[in-house]
Design a protein around this motif. Structure first.
Motif, PDB file in Angstrom:
ATOM      1  N   THR A   9     -18.731  -0.960 -19.684  1.00  0.00           N
ATOM      2  CA  THR A   9     -18.816   0.457 -19.342  1.00  0.00           C
ATOM      3  C   THR A   9     -19.062   0.635 -17.853  1.00  0.00           C
ATOM      4  O   THR A   9     -19.410  -0.317 -17.143  1.00  0.00           O
ATOM      5  N   GLY A  10     -18.897   1.872 -17.411  1.00  0.00           N
ATOM      6  CA  GLY A  10     -19.204   2.195 -16.024  1.00  0.00           C
ATOM      7  C   GLY A  10     -20.656   2.610 -15.897  1.00  0.00           C
ATOM      8  O   GLY A  10     -21.551   1.906 -16.370  1.00  0.00           O
ATOM      9  N   THR A  11     -20.889   3.755 -15.269  1.00  0.00           N
ATOM     10  CA  THR A  11     -22.243   4.284 -15.150  1.00  0.00           C
ATOM     11  C   THR A  11     -22.227   5.735 -15.596  1.00  0.00           C
ATOM     12  O   THR A  11     -21.297   6.475 -15.274  1.00  0.00           O
ATOM     13  N   THR A 203     -28.948  -1.181 -18.294  1.00  0.00           N
ATOM     14  CA  THR A 203     -27.589  -1.410 -17.817  1.00  0.00           C
ATOM     15  C   THR A 203     -26.543  -1.224 -18.915  1.00  0.00           C
ATOM     16  O   THR A 203     -25.542  -0.525 -18.723  1.00  0.00           O
ATOM     17  N   LYS A 204     -26.762  -1.852 -20.063  1.00  0.00           N
ATOM     18  CA  LYS A 204     -25.748  -1.771 -21.122  1.00  0.00           C
ATOM     19  C   LYS A 204     -25.632  -0.357 -21.687  1.00  0.00           C
ATOM     20  O   LYS A 204     -24.650  -0.014 -22.323  1.00  0.00           O
ATOM     21  N   GLY A 206     -25.899   2.642 -19.995  1.00  0.00           N
ATOM     22  CA  GLY A 206     -25.585   3.755 -19.109  1.00  0.00           C
ATOM     23  C   GLY A 206     -25.903   3.553 -17.648  1.00  0.00           C
ATOM     24  O   GLY A 206     -25.347   4.247 -16.792  1.00  0.00           O
ATOM     25  N   ALA A 207     -26.791   2.640 -17.324  1.00  0.00           N
ATOM     26  CA  ALA A 207     -27.118   2.431 -15.914  1.00  0.00           C
ATOM     27  C   ALA A 207     -26.075   1.541 -15.247  1.00  0.00           C
ATOM     28  O   ALA A 207     -25.218   0.940 -15.909  1.00  0.00           O
ATOM     29  N   MET A 208     -26.168   1.466 -13.940  1.00  0.00           N
ATOM     30  CA  MET A 208     -25.260   0.626 -13.170  1.00  0.00           C
ATOM     31  C   MET A 208     -25.775  -0.814 -13.177  1.00  0.00           C
ATOM     32  O   MET A 208     -25.074  -1.751 -13.533  1.00  0.00           O
ATOM     33  N   ALA A 324     -20.502   1.781 -27.265  1.00  0.00           N
ATOM     34  CA  ALA A 324     -21.368   2.096 -26.129  1.00  0.00           C
ATOM     35  C   ALA A 324     -21.521   3.603 -25.993  1.00  0.00           C
ATOM     36  O   ALA A 324     -20.975   4.369 -26.786  1.00  0.00           O
ATOM     37  N   TYR A 325     -22.267   3.985 -24.981  1.00  0.00           N
ATOM     38  CA  TYR A 325     -22.542   5.420 -24.766  1.00  0.00           C
ATOM     39  C   TYR A 325     -21.278   6.223 -24.535  1.00  0.00           C
ATOM     40  O   TYR A 325     -21.256   7.426 -24.745  1.00  0.00           O
TER      41      TYR A 325
END
Lengths: 344, 344, 344, 344
Positions: A9-11, A203-204, A206-208, A324-325
């Motif tokens: 995922t991204g952020t 991180t996994k 939603g965070a960078m 993921a989110y």
């Protein structure tokens, strides 16, 4: 249509916005900024407990630093054979602890049982200079099998840890998914059940690049500041770790993200369950599915452009799917449809 | 009005924009993304040399990983006593190298001289099992004294390194400032002068948290991928390191930032030079000033809200002033005016 | 009447005599003495191969130093779960290798099978930076179960090692017992079968404190001199290690001692075999017996003053009996008689 | 006629006799034997203090293990630049401490001054995570310059250590020579003056290979048993370390040996002092002489077969002469005569 991992995922936009907001102007470095102070306070609220907090950029660093604070070089960390620390960190715990040993304790569905810890310690030669000394237990929540330790399971492990003087570490790379899946408070799943230190992953989910090492037993954290610096894990512009974490916690974004992610996993599991030849290795309790599909279905999915891992091991038809989110329902449904179409 | 350090800056808008752009959508993790590939290619262009590139989040990690690839545990790294690796990294090189030794070689103005390296190695007991074995030299460019190694100085060190079979590492936390200050190409200042590995810093000069370890001798990089992972320095969402670095290099942003920063330092130096009782410890060649001011001036500046470090050491009137990509001319002028006003 | 371990023995008179003879006069330290040179030459004869020899005082040091020369910190050493390096050295291999991992490969009777090594490596993620990299296999000869690897078994392991680029280490703490038991030459059991490095034990078989690390592949030994010194394992009066080893090899004392020891083990096994309720866990091929006795017999033996270990594990009636160069036939017979008397 | 080092000696007859006596029969391994118990008690008497004792085979191991018990990996050990731990152990302290740093504090005649320790700590950034944290001071007695710390000098250092919370280690490789030279009790020179841990050397002064790590502060010794085993420094036939140490202490053999050795050094110094062109670098207070001789004298002595080291450094005429327990007066006189003859 990537189900390979939640780290593809991204952020999350709210976290990006926090980074952008933090980018202007000057702030004191190395954690001496105001955002960091706020994050520390906020985590104490979230966990309903005074705690010592250390932000780092990767989950491997969080785990390895936590363990280095818990066991001496001649110590052993008891963990599941499939534990991330044991299999996927290229020996980071051994590096950070200056050569402690990971002792694998087998268990089904990614979990270790309190009784097995007890038995292991009983035979480990505690006090004998010939043997590495059990110093900590590390469990993963949610587990590497996509399951969740129940509160009573953690509490039983916590009790065994106290009995033997072991510290209890929790690798919470997917802690949000566990909180949502278990429907219990962060406190219930950690210190109330005997957890001393949590690697609180963002991180996994939603965070960078941001993880928090959260010590509920602050006396165990005394060396951590030095160890973090010495490991090159202390960001000079520390506010950018803190800004991510603040946005992650704000308005319970972390729980909303995890709730969505878990729901997508459940939707995916429900859809696959009806297909002939599909068999789940583990219960789907968080955002990971370990599932066996017919080879025809797998090849069809791959041709259709779905990305996932055939899980390393003897069985080449066992795959891992991770939501993921940002996983969309339509992609989940497309995956199910493709699998069904190719399975027959 | 913060002259304490260039690491109190935020993140340059162009680099922030690159982070924002990278935040959407999915990408393969751990460096298997397209931005990372582009950055590797771009660095090869910038340095006019094929190279092995490893991105990490901190300068300490860059230095320590580089050195771990160069010297065995029974090795020694020769460096200046004031070298960041020797004094400000809480023993990170010792940690990453599994206990190699830093051997300090004194020199004026933050530099070590080729001849002194030669003398040191001559007495170091090369080949004798009683003594740690010199394995690498590490120099800082720009130096911790704010000066710059000239190309011929580096080349002389490079020659001594080859003579003794030592690797040459350059800590380029402020490499941009050195390139601008020396008015030479990145290639001239590195591999053409014998540098094997460069810690190419971006964080102090506009990035959020991004440094590149650049191996000009790729054979020395074989262990680095494993060491980086094992150290918890491999970001899963690696594209966010790469995006920073790409924007940093794009349109030579890094050189523009450094040029501004150096110009502000020169302006500051020029302004202070005329004040009675002001004495510079070193030539001002990059973006750091080490300067002695009258105590009255220092206290006045502090009262006026200027932030800077009184440099640790016997002389409490020696301060360090650092300019950065975002330092404004009006703040520099205000500092000078304040100093002049209070000095008399 | 001590059957607890061969390390409860004293020192063989011929080796004592060598120590006494070496005690007079001056000699250059740190291995620069004439006895050391002779020992190196003698070991080359014994093994029919040029080799690099390093003497140390303990078997743990020999193993750990050898492994440190073979695998990087991010490497893995494949060994039997019961391997001495894995269970009885308090993490010495992890210490000396700076945190490499021991990967346990199960196998019956203390042996690992070539095929199981192959399978393990196939799933170990060779070349992937997420996983520690298999770097060496370590086998014990005679094994910790008192059995002996046959030449073809070692050769098969050697072949797998070459296939995967792994070094092959042999822990020969009881190598003499293996040579005698297998009735093969030292060369056949080592380098001819693919062994790169041998920990050649003397202590358990008659020496006071002396082991030789023997590198058949001398290129792997380059770091060893430095590592030995750095580990505090280089005796200043090195001649006293060498004198022990010289006497140990002289007139094949080591083989005579092992032959006696093995014979005593066979006599003990033969005598116990006839007693009701006695069951051997493993074949008795060297000087160790793992045998289950009736609880009554065990308690009787203990009352009669026989010393042995109830082997750690679930079965409290499984004991280990070890014979040695100085075990006397009458004591063996007394043990058998006592066991028989108490068993019924 | 070897004046190169006291480690070129053999083993004193009384110590050899103890080894011979210990060689017969069985004893429990790893320090669980009766001689070891007696030695522990005897050392407590010698030092008039309860203490925790760990025997090892080399001085490097004694020093490195002691330091590993005193400082964390992010710690620093303050010592003289010429300290054996700093220059002659190939980085053993760094290895055993998992990468702590040795901080050199200069001082004349091999000694560091309490005030210089105080100054160093004052600038070391205590409590700041950027810097390694001073954890211990290590002094050598007798020093590497052949001088002796007076009791008041040690006490002053001890006081500074307590002020800053530092442990005080003494490298007593030549402790016997210091006791004799200072004419003070072992207690006066150690714990009464603030020493926490002593490396009590026997090897250079008559033993074969035996040193005791003596902790006067037993709380600091908790990890030592594990560290010693893990380092491969625990002899299985531990009685042979203990037997040496027992004989060394018996009837104050160690003091008699040291007294002889010091007397020979004094005789040598007296004889050389009268020769033209001879200049001593340091006072001769123990059994080492650092002395400059005319080049003609040095070449003559070398031709005459006298063995000694030209001391590494710029001055090729500075040599080290070491006497020992077995140095004979006639050899000393022959050396003096040769020097005198060739000097003119």
């Amino acid at each position: 249509m990537n189900f390979a991992s939640d780290n593809t995922t991204g952020t999350h936009p709210k976290i990006v916005a926090a980074i952008v907001a933090a980018a202007d102007g000057r702030a004191m470095p190395y954690g001496n900024d105001s955002i960091t102070k706020r994050v520390e306070a906020r985590l104490a609220e979230v966990f309903e407990h005074d705690c010592a907090v250390f932000l780092v950029g990767t989950g491997t660093a969080a785990n390895a630093l936590a363990l280095a604070a818990l066991v001496p070089p001649y110590g052993a960390v008891l963990c599941h054979p499939e534990g991330h620390i044991n299999t996927d960190e290229c020996g980071a715990p051994e590096f950070y602890t200056a050569g402690a040993k990971l002792a694998a304790i087998a268990g089904t569905h990614g979990k270790i049982a309190a009784g097995d810890i007890d038995s292991h310690v009983g035979l480990a030669g505690v006090g004998s200079i010939h043997h590495v000394q059990p110093g900590a237990v590390s469990i993963t929540q949610a587990t590497e099998a996509g399951t969740i330790y129940r509160v009573d399971e953690i509490a039983a492990i916590g009790e065994i840890c106290r009995k033997h003087g072991l510290a209890l570490h929790m690798d919470g790379a997917r802690f949000g998914n566990a909180v949502v899946g278990a429907n219990r408070t962060p406190a219930d799943l950690t210190w109330r059940a005997g957890v001393d230190v949590l690697s609180f992953g963002a991180t996994k989910n939603g965070a960078m690049a941001a993880e928090a090492i959260v010590f509920f037993d602050k006396t165990k954290a005394e060396s951590l500041g030095f160890r973090r610096k010495r490991a090159g894990q202390l960001w000079s512009k520390h506010r950018f770790l803190a800004a991510q974490m603040e946005a992650y916690l704000d308005d319970d974004l972390w729980l909303a993200n995890a709730r969505h992610s878990n729901a997508m996993a459940a939707r995916l599991a429900d859809g696959l369950r009806g297909i002939a030849g599909v068999a789940f290795r583990d219960a789907v309790e968080a955002n990971e599915l370990f599932v066996r599909l017919p080879e025809k279905a797998l090849q069809g999915l791959e041709r259709d452009g779905f990305v996932f891992y055939r899980w390393p091991g003897a069985d080449r038809q066992l795959i891992r799917l991770v939501t993921a989110y940002d996983t969309q329902a339509k992609d989940v449904d497309a995956f199910i449809a493709s699998a069904r179409r190719h399975a027959t």
